[in-house]
Design an enzyme around this catalytic site. Structure first.
Site, PDB file in Angstrom:
ATOM      1  N   HIS A  17      32.724  51.146  31.177  1.00 10.91           N
ATOM      2  CA  HIS A  17      31.315  51.504  31.402  1.00 10.91           C
ATOM      3  C   HIS A  17      30.961  52.770  30.623  1.00 10.91           C
ATOM      4  CE1 HIS A  17      31.793  49.461  35.568  1.00 10.91           C
ATOM      5  NE2 HIS A  17      31.070  48.653  34.818  1.00 10.91           N
ATOM      6  N   LYS A  41      25.405  42.346  48.472  1.00  5.88           N
ATOM      7  CA  LYS A  41      26.742  42.560  47.905  1.00  5.88           C
ATOM      8  C   LYS A  41      27.536  43.544  48.742  1.00  5.88           C
ATOM      9  CE  LYS A  41      26.399  41.816  42.895  1.00  5.88           C
ATOM     10  NZ  LYS A  41      26.604  42.469  41.600  1.00  5.88           N
ATOM     11  N   ARG A  90      32.287  41.816  27.368  1.00  5.53           N
ATOM     12  CA  ARG A  90      33.723  41.871  27.050  1.00  5.53           C
ATOM     13  C   ARG A  90      34.213  40.634  26.321  1.00  5.53           C
ATOM     14  NH1 ARG A  90      34.517  43.891  33.055  1.00  5.53           N
ATOM     15  NH2 ARG A  90      32.706  42.553  33.041  1.00  5.53           N
ATOM     16  N   SER A 128      36.011  46.403  37.020  1.00  2.00           N
ATOM     17  CA  SER A 128      36.053  47.155  38.291  1.00  2.00           C
ATOM     18  C   SER A 128      36.825  46.399  39.362  1.00  2.00           C
ATOM     19  CB  SER A 128      34.636  47.439  38.800  1.00  2.00           C
ATOM     20  OG  SER A 128      33.940  48.252  37.902  1.00  2.00           O
TER      21      SER A 128
HETATM   22  P1  ADP Z   1      27.364  44.037  37.477  1.00  2.00           P
HETATM   23  O1  ADP Z   1      27.729  43.878  38.931  1.00  2.00           O
HETATM   24  O2  ADP Z   1      25.908  44.265  37.240  1.00  2.00           O
HETATM   25  O3  ADP Z   1      27.965  43.029  36.533  1.00  2.00           O
HETATM   26  P2  ADP Z   1      29.287  45.968  36.560  1.00  2.00           P
HETATM   27  O4  ADP Z   1      29.442  47.338  37.119  1.00  2.00           O
HETATM   28  O5  ADP Z   1      30.414  45.029  36.780  1.00  2.00           O
HETATM   29  O6  ADP Z   1      27.937  45.456  37.136  1.00  2.00           O
HETATM   30  O7  ADP Z   1      28.974  46.051  35.015  1.00  2.00           O
HETATM   31  C1  ADP Z   1      27.825  46.683  34.500  1.00  2.00           C
HETATM   32  C2  ADP Z   1      27.706  46.330  33.036  1.00  2.00           C
HETATM   33  O8  ADP Z   1      28.797  46.889  32.325  1.00  2.00           O
HETATM   34  C3  ADP Z   1      27.745  44.822  32.757  1.00  2.00           C
HETATM   35  O9  ADP Z   1      26.875  44.552  31.675  1.00  2.00           O
HETATM   36  C4  ADP Z   1      29.179  44.582  32.363  1.00  2.00           C
HETATM   37  O10 ADP Z   1      29.313  43.456  31.512  1.00  2.00           O
HETATM   38  C5  ADP Z   1      29.475  45.873  31.613  1.00  2.00           C
HETATM   39  N1  ADP Z   1      30.895  46.183  31.585  1.00  2.00           N
HETATM   40  C6  ADP Z   1      31.757  46.235  32.614  1.00  2.00           C
HETATM   41  N2  ADP Z   1      33.008  46.553  32.191  1.00  2.00           N
HETATM   42  C7  ADP Z   1      32.921  46.685  30.830  1.00  2.00           C
HETATM   43  C8  ADP Z   1      33.880  46.968  29.789  1.00  2.00           C
HETATM   44  N3  ADP Z   1      35.152  47.169  30.047  1.00  2.00           N
HETATM   45  N4  ADP Z   1      33.403  47.023  28.517  1.00  2.00           N
HETATM   46  C9  ADP Z   1      32.109  46.792  28.254  1.00  2.00           C
HETATM   47  N5  ADP Z   1      31.174  46.504  29.179  1.00  2.00           N
HETATM   48  C10 ADP Z   1      31.574  46.454  30.449  1.00  2.00           C
END
Ligand code: ADP
Length: 160
Positions: A17, A41, A90, A128
Site C-alpha cells: 500500500h 465487513k 498485483r 493484508s
Molecule cells: P480493499 O478491501 O478495498 O481491496 P485493500 O486494503 O486490500 O482494500 O487494498 C487497497 C488497494 O491497494 C487495492 O486497490 C489493492 O489492490 C491495493 N493493494 C493491496 N496490496 C497491494 C500491493 N502489495 N501492491 C499494490 N497494490 C496493493
C-alpha cells in the site's frame, strides 16, 4: 490541481500500500488516502486505528492526507470534488476484481475515472489477509509491513 483518492481497507497497511501511496504522491498534486469503514465487513483494526497508522506512515508526504469514509465512495468523492481514483493491481486476479469495481463506480458516477497502478515487483506477494494470518501464528512479518504496523499486529495477536 490534480487531486486523487486512494481508497482501501488498509487492515493493516502494508509495504505494498505504501509503495502505491509513495508513487501516486509523486504523480498527483494531492492524494487523499481513504480508509473504508464498511459495516458489512469485519476488520481486525478499527477505522481509527487504520487511519492513525496510515497518517503516521504518510507523515513524510506533504501532499498526502488520510481520512475515514463510511459512506459510498462515489458519494464521498463527489463531496470532496475528487474525480480520480487510484487502485493498486498485483496481478490478473486483482485486475479482474478492480475492473469490475471500476465499472460499478462508472455506473454510479460516470465522472469518476479509475486509474490502475501496477505493484512494484517486490511487493506483489503482499496481501493484508495473508499478513494477518502469518501474524496470528506469531510469524515474522517485518519484511512485509512497516515497523509500527508489525508492532500493532504483535499487540493484537499477543498470547498469554
Ligand atoms: P480493499 O478491501 O478495498 O481491496 P485493500 O486494503 O486490500 O482494500 O487494498 C487497497 C488497494 O491497494 C487495492 O486497490 C489493492 O489492490 C491495493 N493493494 C493491496 N496490496 C497491494 C500491493 N502489495 N501492491 C499494490 N497494490 C496493493
Amino acid at each position: 490541481m490534480m487531486k486523487a483518492a486512494f481508497p482501501g481497507s488498509f487492515d493493516p497497511p502494508t509495504l505494498g500500500h505504501l509503495n502505491i501511496v509513495q508513487r501516486a504522491a509523486r504523480i498527483f498534486d494531492q492524494l487523499l488516502v481513504v480508509v473504508a469503514e464498511n459495516k458489512q465487513k469485519k476488520y481486525l483494526f478499527s477505522a481509527d486505528e487504520r487511519a492513525d497508522m496510515m497518517r503516521r506512515l504518510a507523515a513524510d508526504y506533504d501532499n498526502v492526507t488520510v481520512t475515514v469514509c463510511d459512506s459510498l465512495i462515489v458519494d464521498f468523492l463527489r463531496k470532496e470534488d475528487i474525480k480520480l481514483l487510484v487502485r493498486g493491481v498485483r496481478g490478473m486476479d486483482d485486475f479482474s476484481y478492480e475492473f469490475e469495481l471500476s465499472m460499478v463506480y462508472k455506473a454510479l458516477d460516470p465522472d469518476i475515472e479509475t486509474l490502475f497502478m501496477t505493484t512494484d515487483p517486490e511487493y506483489f506477494v503482499l496481501r493484508s489477509s495473508s499478513i494477518k494470518e502469518i501474524a496470528a501464528f506469531q510469524g515474522n512479518v517485518s519484511e512485509m509491513v512497516p515497523p509500527l504496523v508489525a508492532e500493532a499486529l504483535g499487540k493484537k495477536y499477543q498470547t498469554g
